[in-house]
Write a protein that holds these residues in place. Structure first.
Motif, PDB file in Angstrom:
ATOM      1  N   GLU A  29      41.315  16.640  17.978  1.00 19.53           N
ATOM      2  CA  GLU A  29      42.190  17.680  18.521  1.00 19.53           C
ATOM      3  C   GLU A  29      43.237  17.090  19.468  1.00 19.53           C
ATOM      4  OE1 GLU A  29      42.539  20.931  17.882  1.00 19.53           O
ATOM      5  OE2 GLU A  29      41.056  20.745  16.292  1.00 19.53           O
ATOM      6  N   LEU A  30      42.834  16.141  20.293  1.00 15.22           N
ATOM      7  CA  LEU A  30      43.790  15.525  21.216  1.00 15.22           C
ATOM      8  C   LEU A  30      44.883  14.778  20.459  1.00 15.22           C
ATOM      9  CD1 LEU A  30      41.398  14.191  24.011  1.00 15.22           C
ATOM     10  CD2 LEU A  30      43.033  16.082  24.197  1.00 15.22           C
ATOM     11  N   ALA A  31      44.501  14.096  19.394  1.00 12.02           N
ATOM     12  CA  ALA A  31      45.493  13.368  18.587  1.00 12.02           C
ATOM     13  C   ALA A  31      46.451  14.332  17.895  1.00 12.02           C
ATOM     14  CB  ALA A  31      44.777  12.492  17.563  1.00 12.02           C
ATOM     15  N   ALA A  32      45.905  15.424  17.356  1.00 10.50           N
ATOM     16  CA  ALA A  32      46.729  16.391  16.639  1.00 10.50           C
ATOM     17  C   ALA A  32      47.667  17.147  17.570  1.00 10.50           C
ATOM     18  CB  ALA A  32      45.827  17.389  15.898  1.00 10.50           C
ATOM     19  N   ASN A  33      47.309  17.225  18.837  1.00  9.19           N
ATOM     20  CA  ASN A  33      48.100  17.991  19.808  1.00  9.19           C
ATOM     21  C   ASN A  33      48.822  17.091  20.807  1.00  9.19           C
ATOM     22  OD1 ASN A  33      47.403  21.149  19.631  1.00  9.19           O
ATOM     23  ND2 ASN A  33      45.613  19.963  19.035  1.00  9.19           N
ATOM     24  N   ARG A  34      49.035  15.848  20.432  1.00 11.49           N
ATOM     25  CA  ARG A  34      49.617  14.876  21.372  1.00 11.49           C
ATOM     26  C   ARG A  34      50.943  15.359  21.950  1.00 11.49           C
ATOM     27  NH1 ARG A  34      49.520  12.508  25.093  1.00 11.49           N
ATOM     28  NH2 ARG A  34      49.976  10.342  25.557  1.00 11.49           N
ATOM     29  N   SER A  35      51.871  15.769  21.090  1.00 12.25           N
ATOM     30  CA  SER A  35      53.178  16.202  21.582  1.00 12.25           C
ATOM     31  C   SER A  35      53.077  17.518  22.348  1.00 12.25           C
ATOM     32  CB  SER A  35      54.169  16.332  20.422  1.00 12.25           C
ATOM     33  OG  SER A  35      53.703  17.277  19.482  1.00 12.25           O
ATOM     34  N   TRP A  36      52.138  18.352  21.971  1.00 14.51           N
ATOM     35  CA  TRP A  36      51.924  19.660  22.606  1.00 14.51           C
ATOM     36  C   TRP A  36      51.401  19.505  24.034  1.00 14.51           C
ATOM     37  CZ3 TRP A  36      52.564  24.822  22.318  1.00 14.51           C
ATOM     38  CH2 TRP A  36      51.592  25.681  22.846  1.00 14.51           C
ATOM     39  N   LEU A  37      50.559  18.494  24.261  1.00 16.01           N
ATOM     40  CA  LEU A  37      49.872  18.348  25.542  1.00 16.01           C
ATOM     41  C   LEU A  37      50.491  17.317  26.473  1.00 16.01           C
ATOM     42  CD1 LEU A  37      46.172  18.402  24.247  1.00 16.01           C
ATOM     43  CD2 LEU A  37      47.423  20.287  25.340  1.00 16.01           C
ATOM     44  N   ARG A  38      51.311  16.410  25.943  1.00 17.45           N
ATOM     45  CA  ARG A  38      51.760  15.255  26.725  1.00 17.45           C
ATOM     46  C   ARG A  38      52.394  15.655  28.053  1.00 17.45           C
ATOM     47  NH1 ARG A  38      54.724  13.033  23.175  1.00 17.45           N
ATOM     48  NH2 ARG A  38      53.302  11.411  22.467  1.00 17.45           N
ATOM     49  N   ARG A  39      53.213  16.695  28.073  1.00 14.99           N
ATOM     50  CA  ARG A  39      53.937  17.083  29.289  1.00 14.99           C
ATOM     51  C   ARG A  39      53.004  17.522  30.408  1.00 14.99           C
ATOM     52  NH1 ARG A  39      58.266  21.485  28.730  1.00 14.99           N
ATOM     53  NH2 ARG A  39      58.736  20.754  30.840  1.00 14.99           N
ATOM     54  N   TRP A  40      51.759  17.895  30.044  1.00 13.10           N
ATOM     55  CA  TRP A  40      50.868  18.473  31.055  1.00 13.10           C
ATOM     56  C   TRP A  40      49.660  17.582  31.340  1.00 13.10           C
ATOM     57  CZ3 TRP A  40      54.570  21.494  31.907  1.00 13.10           C
ATOM     58  CH2 TRP A  40      55.234  22.169  30.887  1.00 13.10           C
ATOM     59  N   GLU A  41      49.626  16.395  30.761  1.00  7.35           N
ATOM     60  CA  GLU A  41      48.470  15.515  30.921  1.00  7.35           C
ATOM     61  C   GLU A  41      48.539  14.706  32.212  1.00  7.35           C
ATOM     62  OE1 GLU A  41      47.140  14.521  26.322  1.00  7.35           O
ATOM     63  OE2 GLU A  41      48.337  13.085  27.452  1.00  7.35           O
ATOM     64  N   ALA A  42      47.413  14.666  32.922  1.00  6.63           N
ATOM     65  CA  ALA A  42      47.317  13.799  34.097  1.00  6.63           C
ATOM     66  C   ALA A  42      47.426  12.340  33.667  1.00  6.63           C
ATOM     67  CB  ALA A  42      45.997  14.044  34.818  1.00  6.63           C
ATOM     68  N   THR A  43      48.142  11.556  34.468  1.00  3.00           N
ATOM     69  CA  THR A  43      48.333  10.135  34.162  1.00  3.00           C
ATOM     70  C   THR A  43      47.938   9.301  35.376  1.00  3.00           C
ATOM     71  OG1 THR A  43      50.680  10.531  34.677  1.00  3.00           O
ATOM     72  CG2 THR A  43      50.071  10.356  32.352  1.00  3.00           C
ATOM     73  N   ASN A  44      47.866   7.997  35.150  1.00  2.29           N
ATOM     74  CA  ASN A  44      47.439   7.070  36.194  1.00  2.29           C
ATOM     75  C   ASN A  44      48.670   6.451  36.858  1.00  2.29           C
ATOM     76  OD1 ASN A  44      46.328   5.104  37.788  1.00  2.29           O
ATOM     77  ND2 ASN A  44      45.248   4.039  36.158  1.00  2.29           N
ATOM     78  N   PRO A  45      48.888   6.700  38.153  1.00  2.00           N
ATOM     79  CA  PRO A  45      50.084   6.132  38.800  1.00  2.00           C
ATOM     80  C   PRO A  45      50.088   4.617  38.855  1.00  2.00           C
ATOM     81  CG  PRO A  45      48.604   7.105  40.420  1.00  2.00           C
ATOM     82  CD  PRO A  45      48.075   7.501  39.075  1.00  2.00           C
ATOM     83  N   SER A  46      48.939   3.989  38.648  1.00  2.69           N
ATOM     84  CA  SER A  46      48.857   2.523  38.677  1.00  2.69           C
ATOM     85  C   SER A  46      49.176   1.883  37.332  1.00  2.69           C
ATOM     86  CB  SER A  46      47.455   2.091  39.125  1.00  2.69           C
ATOM     87  OG  SER A  46      47.170   2.575  40.418  1.00  2.69           O
ATOM     88  N   GLY A  47      49.385   2.714  36.314  1.00  4.20           N
ATOM     89  CA  GLY A  47      49.670   2.190  34.987  1.00  4.20           C
ATOM     90  C   GLY A  47      48.812   2.850  33.935  1.00  4.20           C
ATOM     91  N   SER A  48      49.083   2.555  32.669  1.00  6.44           N
ATOM     92  CA  SER A  48      48.351   3.188  31.579  1.00  6.44           C
ATOM     93  C   SER A  48      46.904   2.711  31.542  1.00  6.44           C
ATOM     94  CB  SER A  48      49.029   2.889  30.237  1.00  6.44           C
ATOM     95  OG  SER A  48      49.026   1.490  30.008  1.00  6.44           O
ATOM     96  N   ILE A  49      46.025   3.603  31.086  1.00  9.27           N
ATOM     97  CA  ILE A  49      44.619   3.262  30.891  1.00  9.27           C
ATOM     98  C   ILE A  49      44.204   3.704  29.508  1.00  9.27           C
ATOM     99  CG2 ILE A  49      43.998   3.375  33.339  1.00  9.27           C
ATOM    100  CD1 ILE A  49      42.944   6.182  32.851  1.00  9.27           C
ATOM    101  N   ASN A  50      43.239   3.020  28.945  1.00 10.61           N
ATOM    102  CA  ASN A  50      42.713   3.412  27.645  1.00 10.61           C
ATOM    103  C   ASN A  50      41.804   4.621  27.806  1.00 10.61           C
ATOM    104  OD1 ASN A  50      43.981   1.289  26.255  1.00 10.61           O
ATOM    105  ND2 ASN A  50      42.322  -0.125  26.802  1.00 10.61           N
ATOM    106  N   PHE A  51      42.058   5.648  26.991  1.00 12.85           N
ATOM    107  CA  PHE A  51      41.257   6.863  27.061  1.00 12.85           C
ATOM    108  C   PHE A  51      40.190   6.815  25.972  1.00 12.85           C
ATOM    109  CE2 PHE A  51      40.254  11.217  25.839  1.00 12.85           C
ATOM    110  CZ  PHE A  51      39.941  11.775  27.075  1.00 12.85           C
ATOM    111  N   ASP A  52      38.955   6.937  26.371  1.00 12.65           N
ATOM    112  CA  ASP A  52      37.831   6.940  25.440  1.00 12.65           C
ATOM    113  C   ASP A  52      37.121   8.274  25.581  1.00 12.65           C
ATOM    114  OD1 ASP A  52      34.626   6.312  25.234  1.00 12.65           O
ATOM    115  OD2 ASP A  52      35.804   5.254  23.732  1.00 12.65           O
ATOM    116  N   THR A  53      37.057   9.031  24.489  1.00  9.53           N
ATOM    117  CA  THR A  53      36.522  10.390  24.575  1.00  9.53           C
ATOM    118  C   THR A  53      35.046  10.399  24.959  1.00  9.53           C
ATOM    119  OG1 THR A  53      36.199  10.353  22.168  1.00  9.53           O
ATOM    120  CG2 THR A  53      38.190  11.415  22.998  1.00  9.53           C
TER     121      THR A  53
END
Length: 218
Positions: A29-53
């Motif tokens: 679901e997260l992959a299918a809704n990537r563009s739908w959710l991206r604007r509202w997703e919390a991110t890491n201010p220190s840089g990107s992290i790998n997300f593991d469900t």
């Protein structure tokens, strides 16, 4: 809270505790809704992290066992439709928590999110004994603002550069309810059509302020 929350239902909509075996459908679901959710997703201010469900679900479950959160899956007709997390639970003199949520694009417009939020809020008020529930929303997130309008969450103020979202610190509008404001419950008041029309109204001054950059430094 050491024991998992029950499954809670309103019509075709339900919320239930998340399980480790939800990892595959969550990832899909997260992959299918990537563009739908991206604007509202919390991110890491220190840089990107790998997300593991699976790791994410384990963390949510550990938080739940510690009594600091209640992680739910949102379902519509038994289908995985999104997530709702009650987090930052505090008992004692504060007795409060925060709600965050997302719903898949294909389920948008079905009234799922307000029903899920109402179910979770009533559970926190009347089963966990909490006094105050808070929801913080980006000013640009019109769909989420409609949720608090429908349920009558009371506007409490603007929090500047509050949460790191989509790569930067973002302003948020803060809304809340206390249990003594509605002893009949959030769901009952909503279904009965007794939600105050102006409860979630954001003052024009705060809307304007949220559109202006915050001056940093001296």
């Amino acid at each position: 809270m050491s024991a998992p929350a029950p499954t809670l239902r309103q019509g075709r909509i339900s919320i239930r505790p998340i399980r480790l075996r939800d990892a595959r459908v969550l990832e899909t679901e997260l992959a299918a809704n990537r563009s739908w959710l991206r604007r509202w997703e919390a991110t890491n201010p220190s840089g990107s992290i790998n997300f593991d469900t699976r790791s994410s679900i384990r963390s949510l479950l550990a938080n739940s066992r510690a009594g600091a959160g209640v992680p739910f899956v949102v379902e519509y007709d038994g289908q995985f439709a999104g997530q709702l997390n009650v987090s930052s639970i505090a008992y004692g003199s504060l007795s409060s928590a925060t709600i965050g949520y997302w719903v898949s694009e294909r389920f948008a417009g079905l009234g799922i999110t307000p029903a899920a939020v109402a179910l979770a809020t009533d559970f926190c008020f009347f089963s966990l004994g909490l006094h105050r529930m808070e929801i913080c929303i980006r000013p640009e997130n019109v769909a989420s603002l409609r949720v608090v309008e429908k349920l009558g969450f009371r506007y409490e103020g603007l929090r500047r550069r509050y949460i790191h979202i989509d790569g930067d610190w973002r302003d948020h509008f803060c809304f809340a309810l206390t249990v003594d404001e509605l002893p009949q419950g959030v769901m009952r008041r909503w279904l009965d059509g007794r939600v105050p029309a102006s409860a979630a109204t954001v003052p024009a001054a705060d809307r304007a302020l949220a559109q202006s950059p915050l001056r940093l430094g001296g």
